[in-house]
Design an enzyme around this catalytic site. Structure first.
Site, mmCIF file in Angstrom:
data_model
loop_
_atom_site.group_PDB
_atom_site.id
_atom_site.type_symbol
_atom_site.label_atom_id
_atom_site.label_comp_id
_atom_site.label_asym_id
_atom_site.label_seq_id
_atom_site.Cartn_x
_atom_site.Cartn_y
_atom_site.Cartn_z
ATOM 1 N N GLY A 283 2.391 0.545 -4.406
ATOM 2 C CA GLY A 283 3.365 -0.467 -4.773
ATOM 3 C C GLY A 283 4.687 0.078 -5.261
ATOM 4 O O GLY A 283 5.656 -0.679 -5.428
ATOM 5 N N ALA B 234 0.797 -1.221 0.000
ATOM 6 C CA ALA B 234 0.000 0.000 0.000
ATOM 7 C C ALA B 234 0.837 1.282 0.000
ATOM 8 O O ALA B 234 0.277 2.377 -0.029
ATOM 9 C CB ALA B 234 -0.937 0.010 1.210
ATOM 10 N N TYR B 235 2.141 1.168 0.049
ATOM 11 C CA TYR B 235 2.977 2.370 0.035
ATOM 12 C C TYR B 235 3.170 2.846 -1.401
ATOM 13 O O TYR B 235 3.787 2.172 -2.225
ATOM 14 C CB TYR B 235 4.339 2.095 0.676
ATOM 15 C CG TYR B 235 4.278 1.742 2.156
ATOM 16 C CD1 TYR B 235 3.154 1.995 2.912
ATOM 17 C CD2 TYR B 235 5.373 1.160 2.784
ATOM 18 C CE1 TYR B 235 3.108 1.672 4.261
ATOM 19 C CE2 TYR B 235 5.335 0.840 4.136
ATOM 20 C CZ TYR B 235 4.200 1.089 4.868
ATOM 21 O OH TYR B 235 4.149 0.769 6.192
ATOM 22 N N SER B 236 2.608 4.007 -1.687
ATOM 23 C CA SER B 236 2.686 4.599 -3.023
ATOM 24 C C SER B 236 2.205 3.639 -4.103
ATOM 25 O O SER B 236 2.813 3.518 -5.173
ATOM 26 C CB SER B 236 4.109 5.076 -3.335
ATOM 27 O OG SER B 236 4.372 6.308 -2.740
#
Length: 331
Positions: free
Chosen positions: A63, A59-61
């Site tokens: 992927g 969920a960070y950026s």
């Protein structure tokens, strides 16, 4: 750099874990995220400093954090690195966009299998060292989740499995279920823990120590609140965001704790962030705090915190103003 064994895994990890949430693409929710070139500079400097433990998530950026981390680590000996990622939230969770599809989140077998494979593809790896559930899924029986994770270990997609913020009774249920069914156990707990939020000390850390679970706290610097005086928090982009989103750090005894961190840092001739990290590194339950950063200087400061010795009286002085807080970070 100092190293420690991560829980019962036998893996040796650096006592500082580099959190990779700040790598990727800026969005409406987070305009402090670094692009690929700036992210590479921090990751490479971390390796130079002896950090071998990296934490990211799908969920960070959307992927991009995973892709950038994998691209940089591809230039190094993969066997020397310990890479952790997570699933549960949809890839767009921190980007403010609509969820891609109904099965893009949660801990069903479908979600776990597709999101773990997607993470591996972005990382450019066949196996990740640690795959963690990013939160507890109230809509999926823990038995189903654990069976899917056990299968992922058997397939060689992950070496170990870990968990993140949840109630201690939930974590105990998960460990018991694994033991009862002969499934892989969670070996790590990535929980919300710092000088201004210590609710995990009530039950979770005692449980982790009893079960030999590695503790790798997130938000060790309280989203920046423990890096500068209380009244200066709105001076940075992340500080403005904190003012809106993370009120718990500034509640109860938070401002007094912040003041004492500042006083002790001045006394020892170091930075507030270094005192805050040093306190965490003195906690018996903690293996490696997850430190996110947007500058090489702050990364170097974090590593230097390993050399700061805090006496029993220092620890007591920092801890004394703390007041109980409502649970935050489990949802």
């Amino acid at each position: 750099m100092e190293y420690t064994t991560l829980g019962s895994t036998g893996m040796e990890v650096s006592r500082i874990c580099l959190g990779c949430m700040s790598f990727g693409v800026q969005n409406d929710m987070h305009d402090w995220i670094l692009d690929e070139d700036d992210s590479r500079e921090i990751i490479e400097r971390a390796i130079d400093l002896g950090i071998n433990f990296f934490d990211t998530a799908n969920a960070y950026s959307m992927g991009e954090s995973e892709r950038i981390l994998g691209t940089v680590l591809d230039d190094y000996d993969r066997d020397e690195q310990v890479v952790a990622t997570k699933g549960y939230f949809p890839t767009n969770f921190f980007s403010g966009e609509d969820e891609p599809h109904p099965n893009a989140s949660g801990l069903s077998r479908k979600a776990i299998e597709q999101e773990l494979q997607n993470s591996l593809d972005r990382l450019g790896m066949e196996t990740v060292d640690l795959y963690q559930i990013h939160r507890w899924d109230y809509n999926t029986p823990i038995e189903q989740t654990l069976r899917a994770l056990d299968d992922a270990v058997r397939r060689g997609q992950t070496r170990y499995i870990g968990a993140s913020s949840m109630y201690a009774y939930q974590f105990a249920e998960a460990l018991y279920t694994s033991d009862r069914l002969g499934l892989e156990r969670f070996v790590t707990m990535q929980d919300h823990y710092n000088l201004t939020y210590r609710e995990e000390e009530r039950e979770m850390h005692s449980l982790c120590e009893k079960e030999d679970i590695g503790v790798i706290p997130w938000s060790p610097l309280a989203q920046g609140y423990l890096t500068r005086p209380h009244e200066e928090m709105t001076a940075t982009t992340r500080g403005e965001e904190l003012t809106e989103r993370h009120q718990e750090y500034r509640a109860g005894g938070g401002p007094k704790v912040n003041e004492r961190v500042e006083e002790l840092a001045e006394e020892k001739g170091v930075k507030m962030a270094q005192i805050s990290l040093a306190w965490l590194l003195h906690q018996d339950a903690v293996d490696a705090p997850i430190v996110g950063t947007t500058s090489v200087e702050h990364l170097e400061d974090a590593v230097e915190a390993l050399d700061i010795d805090l006496s029993d009286s220092d620890l007591e002085y920092l801890e004394e103003p703390y007041e109980p807080l409502p649970v935050a970070g489990h949802e």
